[in-house]
Motif scaffolding. Structure first.
Motif, PDB file in Angstrom:
ATOM      1  N   GLU A   1       2.970 -30.075  -8.572  1.00  0.00           N
ATOM      2  CA  GLU A   1       3.839 -30.328  -9.711  1.00  0.00           C
ATOM      3  C   GLU A   1       4.003 -29.090 -10.605  1.00  0.00           C
ATOM      4  O   GLU A   1       5.118 -28.712 -10.949  1.00  0.00           O
ATOM      5  N   ILE A   2       2.891 -28.471 -10.977  1.00  0.00           N
ATOM      6  CA  ILE A   2       2.949 -27.357 -11.933  1.00  0.00           C
ATOM      7  C   ILE A   2       3.224 -26.026 -11.245  1.00  0.00           C
ATOM      8  O   ILE A   2       4.040 -25.226 -11.713  1.00  0.00           O
ATOM      9  N   LEU A   3       2.546 -25.765 -10.129  1.00  0.00           N
ATOM     10  CA  LEU A   3       2.669 -24.464  -9.458  1.00  0.00           C
ATOM     11  C   LEU A   3       4.107 -24.091  -9.112  1.00  0.00           C
ATOM     12  O   LEU A   3       4.489 -22.927  -9.312  1.00  0.00           O
ATOM     13  N   PRO A   4       4.946 -25.005  -8.584  1.00  0.00           N
ATOM     14  CA  PRO A   4       6.327 -24.601  -8.290  1.00  0.00           C
ATOM     15  C   PRO A   4       7.073 -24.042  -9.495  1.00  0.00           C
ATOM     16  O   PRO A   4       7.956 -23.190  -9.336  1.00  0.00           O
ATOM     17  N   ASN A   5       6.727 -24.469 -10.699  1.00  0.00           N
ATOM     18  CA  ASN A   5       7.383 -23.948 -11.897  1.00  0.00           C
ATOM     19  C   ASN A   5       6.829 -22.588 -12.309  1.00  0.00           C
ATOM     20  O   ASN A   5       7.402 -21.936 -13.183  1.00  0.00           O
ATOM     21  N   CYS A   6       5.717 -22.181 -11.717  1.00  0.00           N
ATOM     22  CA  CYS A   6       5.158 -20.853 -11.982  1.00  0.00           C
ATOM     23  C   CYS A   6       5.695 -19.802 -11.013  1.00  0.00           C
ATOM     24  O   CYS A   6       5.595 -18.604 -11.291  1.00  0.00           O
ATOM     25  N   ILE A   7       6.223 -20.243  -9.883  1.00  0.00           N
ATOM     26  CA  ILE A   7       6.598 -19.315  -8.811  1.00  0.00           C
ATOM     27  C   ILE A   7       7.630 -18.281  -9.243  1.00  0.00           C
ATOM     28  O   ILE A   7       7.483 -17.089  -8.932  1.00  0.00           O
ATOM     29  N   PRO A   8       8.727 -18.641  -9.967  1.00  0.00           N
ATOM     30  CA  PRO A   8       9.685 -17.602 -10.360  1.00  0.00           C
ATOM     31  C   PRO A   8       9.056 -16.466 -11.149  1.00  0.00           C
ATOM     32  O   PRO A   8       9.303 -15.287 -10.869  1.00  0.00           O
ATOM     33  N   ALA A   9       8.213 -16.803 -12.135  1.00  0.00           N
ATOM     34  CA  ALA A   9       7.563 -15.753 -12.938  1.00  0.00           C
ATOM     35  C   ALA A   9       6.594 -14.930 -12.099  1.00  0.00           C
ATOM     36  O   ALA A   9       6.503 -13.707 -12.256  1.00  0.00           O
ATOM     37  N   VAL A  10       5.872 -15.587 -11.179  1.00  0.00           N
ATOM     38  CA  VAL A  10       4.909 -14.879 -10.335  1.00  0.00           C
ATOM     39  C   VAL A  10       5.625 -13.921  -9.385  1.00  0.00           C
ATOM     40  O   VAL A  10       5.190 -12.773  -9.201  1.00  0.00           O
TER      41      VAL A  10
END
Length: 277
Positions: free
Chosen positions: A189-198
Motif C-alpha cells: 500500500e505505502i511503498l508504491p507511493n514512494c517509488i517515484p521519489a526513490v
C-alpha cells in the motif's frame, strides 16, 4: 510511455540529459569496441609515445607511460558505472526498509532507527567514506562498501517522510480495518507511493556516487592503478598542470559529463513521474 516521451521532447535540458546518459552508458558498455587501444586499460607501457598532447590516433593525448587517454576514460566509465549501480542496489533497499519501518511503527523502533539514521547523516559523506577506506585496503570492492555505508541513510530519511504522510491516508486505514498485515500495508500500500521519489533520487545519485568515488580515488583511497579511474587520472595529471593540461582536463570533463547528464535525467524523471500522480 507516450507521456514520458512528450515531456522529454518538450524540454531541451531533458533531451540533453538523456543524450549525455546514453553517451556515458554506451561508452562503458562498448568500451572494448570503441576504444582505439583496448589493451591500454591495464599495465601497458609505451615510452616512445609518453605524455603526448592530443593528436591522431590519440585524440585526447597519452599519459605519463604512453597509454591512450581516450581508451582509459572509456574503461573508467565502466568502472564508475559498475560501482554506482552496485552501491545503489545495496543502499536503496536498505534505506527503503528502514524508512518504511520507522515511518509506519511508533515507539522504540521509530526512535532507534531514525536516531541511527541521524548519526550517519550528521557525518559528512566524504569524511565517512574516507574514514572507512582509511581502515580498509583501497580496492573497488571496499570502495563500494564505503560508499554504501554512507548512502543508505538518505533513502531512509526520504521514505520515512513519505511514509509518515501516507500513514494517515484513508486507503491505509481501510487496509488496516479489513485486517491487512503490517507487511502488506507497508509493501503493497505505502511503498508504491514512494517509488517515484526513490527512482528520481536514484537517477540523481548515480552522478553523485561517481563524483564521491572519483573524489576518493583523487585522494588515493579508491580504485588503484593500473585500473583506469577518473579520479586517479585527474590526481595524476594535476601534478603536471598547466603544461600537460590534457592529463587533467579530459578526465575532469568526463566526470562533468556523467554528473551533469544524470542530474538532468533525474529532473526529467521527476517531471515524468510527477505527472502520473
Amino acid at each position: 510511455m507516450k507521456r514520458a516521451l512528450a515531456i522529454i521532447r518538450s524540454s531541451v535540458l531533458s533531451m540533453i540529459g538523456v543524450a549525455l546518459v546514453l553517451l556515458v552508458v554506451l561508452s562503458a558498455i562498448f568500451a572494448g569496441v570503441v576504444a582505439p587501444f583496448p589493451d591500454h586499460r591495464g599495465a601497458v607501457v609505451d615510452f616512445t609515445n609518453f605524455n603526448q598532447p592530443p593528436h591522431w590516433p590519440n585524440i585526447m593525448g597519452t599519459d605519463l607511460v604512453g597509454r591512450d587517454l581516450f581508451s582509459r576514460i572509456l574503461y573508467a566509465y565502466r568502472t564508475s558505472l559498475v560501482l554506482a549501480v552496485v552501491v545503489l542496489v545495496l543502499a536503496m533497499p536498505t534505506g527503503v526498509i528502514v524508512g518504511l519501518v520507522a515511518g509506519y511503527f511508533d515507539g522504540f523502533r521509530r526512535h532507534a532507527l531514525m536516531r541511527l539514521t541521524d548519526v550517519f547523516l550528521s557525518i559528512p559523506p566524504l569524511v565517512l567514506a574516507m574514514s572507512i577506506m582509511g581502515v580498509l585496503e583501497p580496492t573497488l570492492l571496499n570502495g563500494m562498501m564505503a560508499v554504501t555505508v554512507m548512502w543508505w541513510p538518505w533513502y531512509a530519511r526520504l521514505v520515512y517522510n513519505i511514509t509518515l504522510a501516507e500513514r494517515e491516508e484513508g486507503y491505509v486505514l481501510a487496509a488496516e480495518v479489513i485486517g491487512a498485515s503490517s507487511l502488506h500495508v507497508m509493501f503493497r500500500e505505502i511503498l508504491p507511493n514512494c517509488i517515484p521519489a526513490v527512482l528520481t533520487k536514484m537517477a540523481l545519485d548515480i552522478g553523485f556516487v561517481i563524483l564521491i568515488a572519483s573524489s576518493l580515488s583523487f585522494l588515493g583511497l579508491g580504485v588503484q592503478p593500473p585500473t583506469p579511474d577518473l579520479g586517479s587520472m585527474v590526481a595524476e595529471g594535476a601534478n603536471y598542470l598547466p603544461d600537460s593540461w590534457w592529463l587533467t582536463v579530459f578526465p575532469g570533463l568526463a566526470i562533468l559529463v556523467a554528473v551533469f547528464g544524470f542530474n538532468l535525467l533525474g529532473d526529467a524523471l521527476r517531471d515524468i513521474l510527477g505527472s502520473d500522480q
